[in-house]
Scaffold this motif. Structure first.
Motif, mmCIF file in Angstrom:
data_model
loop_
_atom_site.group_PDB
_atom_site.id
_atom_site.type_symbol
_atom_site.label_atom_id
_atom_site.label_comp_id
_atom_site.label_asym_id
_atom_site.label_seq_id
_atom_site.Cartn_x
_atom_site.Cartn_y
_atom_site.Cartn_z
ATOM 1 N N ARG A 1 13.467 -0.358 16.291
ATOM 2 C CA ARG A 1 13.361 -1.284 17.501
ATOM 3 C C ARG A 1 12.156 -1.887 17.625
ATOM 4 N NH1 ARG A 1 18.015 0.031 18.997
ATOM 5 N NH2 ARG A 1 19.209 1.248 20.443
ATOM 6 N N PHE A 2 11.001 -1.836 16.715
ATOM 7 C CA PHE A 2 9.748 -2.705 16.312
ATOM 8 C C PHE A 2 10.210 -4.172 16.071
ATOM 9 C CE2 PHE A 2 8.253 1.649 15.554
ATOM 10 C CZ PHE A 2 7.323 1.746 16.611
ATOM 11 N N THR A 3 9.408 -4.877 16.522
ATOM 12 C CA THR A 3 9.448 -6.517 16.511
ATOM 13 C C THR A 3 8.704 -6.942 15.328
ATOM 14 O OG1 THR A 3 9.938 -6.553 18.634
ATOM 15 C CG2 THR A 3 9.566 -8.610 17.676
ATOM 16 N N VAL A 4 9.324 -7.074 13.999
ATOM 17 C CA VAL A 4 8.624 -7.587 13.016
ATOM 18 C C VAL A 4 8.562 -9.257 13.081
ATOM 19 C CG1 VAL A 4 8.750 -7.707 10.313
ATOM 20 C CG2 VAL A 4 9.854 -5.872 11.513
ATOM 21 N N LEU A 5 7.166 -9.266 13.044
ATOM 22 C CA LEU A 5 6.721 -10.809 13.032
ATOM 23 C C LEU A 5 6.842 -11.680 11.786
ATOM 24 C CD1 LEU A 5 4.098 -10.620 15.774
ATOM 25 C CD2 LEU A 5 6.583 -11.297 16.087
ATOM 26 N N ASP A 6 6.236 -10.683 11.030
ATOM 27 C CA ASP A 6 6.155 -11.282 9.453
ATOM 28 C C ASP A 6 5.935 -10.192 8.464
ATOM 29 O OD1 ASP A 6 5.953 -13.078 7.330
ATOM 30 O OD2 ASP A 6 4.103 -14.209 8.274
ATOM 31 N N HIS A 7 5.906 -10.336 7.032
ATOM 32 C CA HIS A 7 5.820 -9.272 6.263
ATOM 33 C C HIS A 7 5.411 -9.956 5.095
ATOM 34 C CE1 HIS A 7 9.852 -10.260 4.986
ATOM 35 N NE2 HIS A 7 10.331 -10.297 6.253
ATOM 36 N N LEU A 8 4.578 -9.115 4.187
ATOM 37 C CA LEU A 8 4.051 -9.418 3.093
ATOM 38 C C LEU A 8 3.987 -8.327 2.060
ATOM 39 C CD1 LEU A 8 1.786 -11.251 1.157
ATOM 40 C CD2 LEU A 8 0.341 -10.729 2.861
ATOM 41 N N THR A 9 4.401 -8.546 0.624
ATOM 42 C CA THR A 9 4.148 -7.518 -0.307
ATOM 43 C C THR A 9 3.579 -7.986 -1.511
ATOM 44 O OG1 THR A 9 6.472 -7.799 -1.159
ATOM 45 C CG2 THR A 9 6.243 -6.062 0.552
ATOM 46 N N HIS A 10 2.947 -7.117 -2.417
ATOM 47 C CA HIS A 10 2.184 -7.696 -3.539
ATOM 48 C C HIS A 10 2.444 -6.432 -4.391
ATOM 49 C CE1 HIS A 10 -0.515 -9.481 -6.163
ATOM 50 N NE2 HIS A 10 -1.065 -8.241 -6.430
ATOM 51 N N LYS A 11 3.037 -6.918 -5.541
ATOM 52 C CA LYS A 11 3.212 -5.845 -6.792
ATOM 53 C C LYS A 11 2.267 -6.245 -7.699
ATOM 54 C CE LYS A 11 5.950 -3.418 -9.499
ATOM 55 N NZ LYS A 11 5.130 -2.793 -10.493
ATOM 56 N N PHE A 12 1.356 -4.981 -8.084
ATOM 57 C CA PHE A 12 0.339 -5.353 -9.015
ATOM 58 C C PHE A 12 0.750 -5.043 -10.467
ATOM 59 C CE2 PHE A 12 -1.857 -3.910 -5.110
ATOM 60 C CZ PHE A 12 -2.903 -4.770 -5.019
ATOM 61 N N ASP A 13 0.254 -5.887 -11.433
ATOM 62 C CA ASP A 13 0.787 -5.829 -12.816
ATOM 63 C C ASP A 13 -0.002 -5.017 -13.628
ATOM 64 O OD1 ASP A 13 2.758 -7.845 -12.133
ATOM 65 O OD2 ASP A 13 1.337 -9.735 -12.463
ATOM 66 N N ALA A 14 -1.227 -5.006 -13.240
ATOM 67 C CA ALA A 14 -2.245 -4.064 -14.232
ATOM 68 C C ALA A 14 -2.358 -2.880 -13.497
ATOM 69 C CB ALA A 14 -3.436 -4.724 -14.243
ATOM 70 N N GLY A 15 -3.103 -1.801 -14.250
ATOM 71 C CA GLY A 15 -3.295 -0.471 -13.789
ATOM 72 C C GLY A 15 -2.100 0.481 -13.574
ATOM 73 N N GLY A 16 -1.704 0.803 -12.287
ATOM 74 C CA GLY A 16 -0.687 1.721 -12.147
ATOM 75 C C GLY A 16 0.696 1.030 -11.717
ATOM 76 N N GLU A 17 0.409 -0.007 -11.701
ATOM 77 C CA GLU A 17 1.593 -1.168 -11.157
ATOM 78 C C GLU A 17 2.024 -0.665 -9.807
ATOM 79 O OE1 GLU A 17 4.890 -1.723 -13.946
ATOM 80 O OE2 GLU A 17 3.480 -0.624 -15.443
ATOM 81 N N GLY A 18 1.021 -0.373 -8.825
ATOM 82 C CA GLY A 18 1.519 -0.039 -7.395
ATOM 83 C C GLY A 18 1.922 -1.083 -6.532
#
Length: 129
Positions: free
Chosen positions: A38-55
């Motif tokens: 029941r939290f109100t999500v206003l916006d979201h963003l994700t980023h996938k790293f291509d180099a290193g550990g791919e986190g």
């Protein structure tokens, strides 16, 4: 407005590296968990790293504050940071355990935040080394 809040961090070790690289699965899990809690999500963003550990790094802007996470698949580690004003954010704890599995180790710490929170003197001037 009351500025009292809970700032909880989760350090999870032993997580499956494939899961920690799976940006869509992580995004869906955190979004669903926040909405079910029941939290109100206003916006979201994700980023996938291509180099290193791919986190993967994710951020959810909540009307109650925020959730962020950072994965380190090469170390089987994810850090999760949740700050919420007013309501306790531990409602997402059970979902975290179920999603990452029973084989992981989870360390959780919660700080009380706000202008009226009394901070012990020995903590007031603490710095990271």
């Amino acid at each position: 407005m009351d500025d009292f809040g809970y700032h909880t961090i989760w350090d999870i070790t032993g997580a499956d590296a494939r899961l920690l690289k799976d940006a869509p699965a992580l995004h869906d899990f955190f979004l669903d968990t926040l909405e079910r809690s029941r939290f109100t999500v206003l916006d979201h963003l994700t980023h996938k790293f291509d180099a290193g550990g791919e986190g993967v790094t994710g951020l959810y802007l909540l009307s109650e504050s925020h959730l962020s996470y950072h994965t380190y698949p090469e170390n089987h580690y994810i850090s999760i940071d949740v700050y919420t004003c007013g309501s306790n954010n531990m409602s997402i704890n059970e979902g975290i355990q179920l999603f990452f599995g029973s084989d992981v180790q989870i360390a959780t710490r919660t700080l009380l935040r706000g202008s009226n929170v009394i901070i012990p003197e020995e903590v007031q001037n603490e710095t990271c080394q």
